[in-house]
Design a protein around this motif. Structure first.
Motif, short mmCIF file in Angstrom:
data_model
loop_
_atom_site.label_atom_id
_atom_site.label_comp_id
_atom_site.label_asym_id
_atom_site.label_seq_id
_atom_site.Cartn_x
_atom_site.Cartn_y
_atom_site.Cartn_z
N UNK A 1 4.96 -9.93 7.04
CA UNK A 1 4.19 -8.90 6.35
C UNK A 1 4.89 -8.48 5.07
N UNK A 2 6.13 -8.00 5.15
CA UNK A 2 6.82 -7.49 3.98
C UNK A 2 7.27 -8.59 3.02
N UNK A 3 7.22 -9.86 3.46
CA UNK A 3 7.57 -10.96 2.57
C UNK A 3 6.60 -11.05 1.40
N UNK A 4 5.41 -10.48 1.53
CA UNK A 4 4.44 -10.49 0.43
C UNK A 4 5.00 -9.78 -0.79
N UNK A 5 5.90 -8.85 -0.58
CA UNK A 5 6.42 -8.08 -1.70
C UNK A 5 7.24 -8.95 -2.66
N UNK A 6 7.64 -10.15 -2.22
CA UNK A 6 8.43 -11.02 -3.07
C UNK A 6 7.57 -11.67 -4.16
N UNK A 7 6.25 -11.70 -3.97
CA UNK A 7 5.35 -12.35 -4.92
C UNK A 7 4.56 -11.28 -5.65
N UNK A 8 4.84 -11.09 -6.93
CA UNK A 8 4.21 -9.98 -7.66
C UNK A 8 2.71 -10.11 -7.71
N UNK A 14 -2.58 -6.60 -2.97
CA UNK A 14 -2.39 -6.26 -1.56
C UNK A 14 -1.85 -4.86 -1.36
N UNK A 15 -2.38 -3.92 -2.12
CA UNK A 15 -1.94 -2.53 -1.93
C UNK A 15 -2.72 -1.82 -0.84
N UNK A 16 -3.52 -2.57 -0.09
CA UNK A 16 -4.31 -2.00 0.99
C UNK A 16 -3.68 -2.42 2.32
N UNK A 87 -3.83 8.17 1.26
CA UNK A 87 -3.52 7.61 -0.06
C UNK A 87 -2.63 8.50 -0.91
N UNK A 88 -1.86 9.41 -0.30
CA UNK A 88 -0.95 10.23 -1.09
C UNK A 88 0.02 9.35 -1.86
N UNK A 89 0.30 9.65 -3.13
CA UNK A 89 1.14 8.77 -3.96
C UNK A 89 2.52 8.49 -3.37
N UNK A 90 3.12 9.44 -2.67
CA UNK A 90 4.48 9.26 -2.18
C UNK A 90 4.58 8.80 -0.74
N UNK A 91 3.50 8.35 -0.15
CA UNK A 91 3.54 8.01 1.27
C UNK A 91 4.35 6.75 1.56
N UNK A 96 2.30 2.66 -4.77
CA UNK A 96 1.04 3.29 -4.36
C UNK A 96 0.34 2.39 -3.34
N UNK A 97 0.42 2.77 -2.10
CA UNK A 97 -0.17 1.99 -1.02
C UNK A 97 -1.19 2.86 -0.30
N UNK A 98 -2.41 2.38 -0.23
CA UNK A 98 -3.49 3.07 0.49
C UNK A 98 -3.62 2.42 1.86
N UNK A 99 -3.66 3.23 2.91
CA UNK A 99 -3.81 2.68 4.25
C UNK A 99 -5.06 3.23 4.92
#
Length: 242
Positions: A1-8, A14-16, A87-91, A96-99
């Motif tokens: 899951x978190x490996x996605x962060x390596x690819x900009x 994928x901010x959802x 969707x709070x900015x600091x969550x 900025x990740x919306x869940x």
């Protein structure tokens, strides 16, 4: 899951994410499924299972996949519905990740098995989350609080309590669901009368279960109704609910 962060490029798409507030009853305790995070942020902290939604899957598909990957649980057994969007900015310190949070309920679910970026998965007593014994990562305490109140409210107006019971079940087992989740003792005779007078709530199977002591108990399954009329209302601290 978190490996996605390596690819900009993937991160931008994928901010959802999805998170799952999953409850079951074990040994007459309300339990919540948690995972111990294996990666930063919040490495080693307990959190709800969840993660990024992939490009070609629906929110529900993403929730079921994350549940299988992080805890080894088949979500097809669960009552699963959307709880809300957070969707709070600091969550999330990564950006900025919306869940979209899902509420999931099931009867005496199996022991989970941690996988992917979860060091382990485990059932935690909700009482230990409410009293601060366990501190959750991200904004999962806020999601927990809203999920708990939603479950308690839905027990009043819907037949969702039956989702915590293996069929067939006794009215005593159904009453235990209400007592554990509401934290209130209910009179057995009044509860039986209310349930049986609520059209479509439960359906008798015509069978009985013989307990170690006492009289045989009639067995039921969930009826056809979803909305309860009349509802089964909680007592307030000042007395009965209006």
């Amino acid at each position: 899951m978190d490996d996605w962060l390596k690819d900009s490029d993937e991160v931008e798409a994928s901010w959802l994410t999805v998170d799952l507030a999953i409850f079951t009853l074990r040994d007459d305790q309300l339990m919540m499924l948690l995972v111990e995070r294996g990666l930063e942020p919040f490495r080693g902290k307990p959190a709800m299972p969840g993660g990024y939604v992939q490009k070609n899957e629906t929110l529900r598909e993403g929730a079921l996949r994350e549940l299988a990957e992080e805890a080894g649980i088949d979500g097809s057994r669960l009552h699963l519905e959307q709880l809300g969007t957070y969707a709070d900015p600091g969550r999330d310190p990564r950006g900025r990740v919306v869940t979209v949070a899902y509420l999931a309920l099931g009867p005496d679910l199996p022991d989970p098995v941690g996988g992917t970026d979860a060091e382990r998965a485990f059932w935690a007593p909700v009482a230990h989350l409410e009293d601060g014994t366990l501190h959750l990562a991200f904004d999962h305490r806020e999601i927990l609080t809203e999920a708990l109140e939603e479950v308690r409210r839905r027990l009043e107006y819907t037949a969702v309590a039956a989702a915590f019971c293996e069929e067939p079940f006794t009215l005593t087992e159904l009453r235990t669901v209400y007592q554990v989740i509401w934290g209130q003792n209910l009179d057995p005779s009044n509860f039986r009368r209310k349930v049986l007078n609520t059209a479509g709530f439960v359906q008798p199977t015509g069978q009985q279960r013989l307990p170690p002591t006492g009289r045989p108990a009639a067995l039921y399954r969930r009826g056809q109704a979803w909305l309860l009329s009349p509802p089964l209302l909680r007592a307030t601290t000042s007395g009965r609910r209006d």
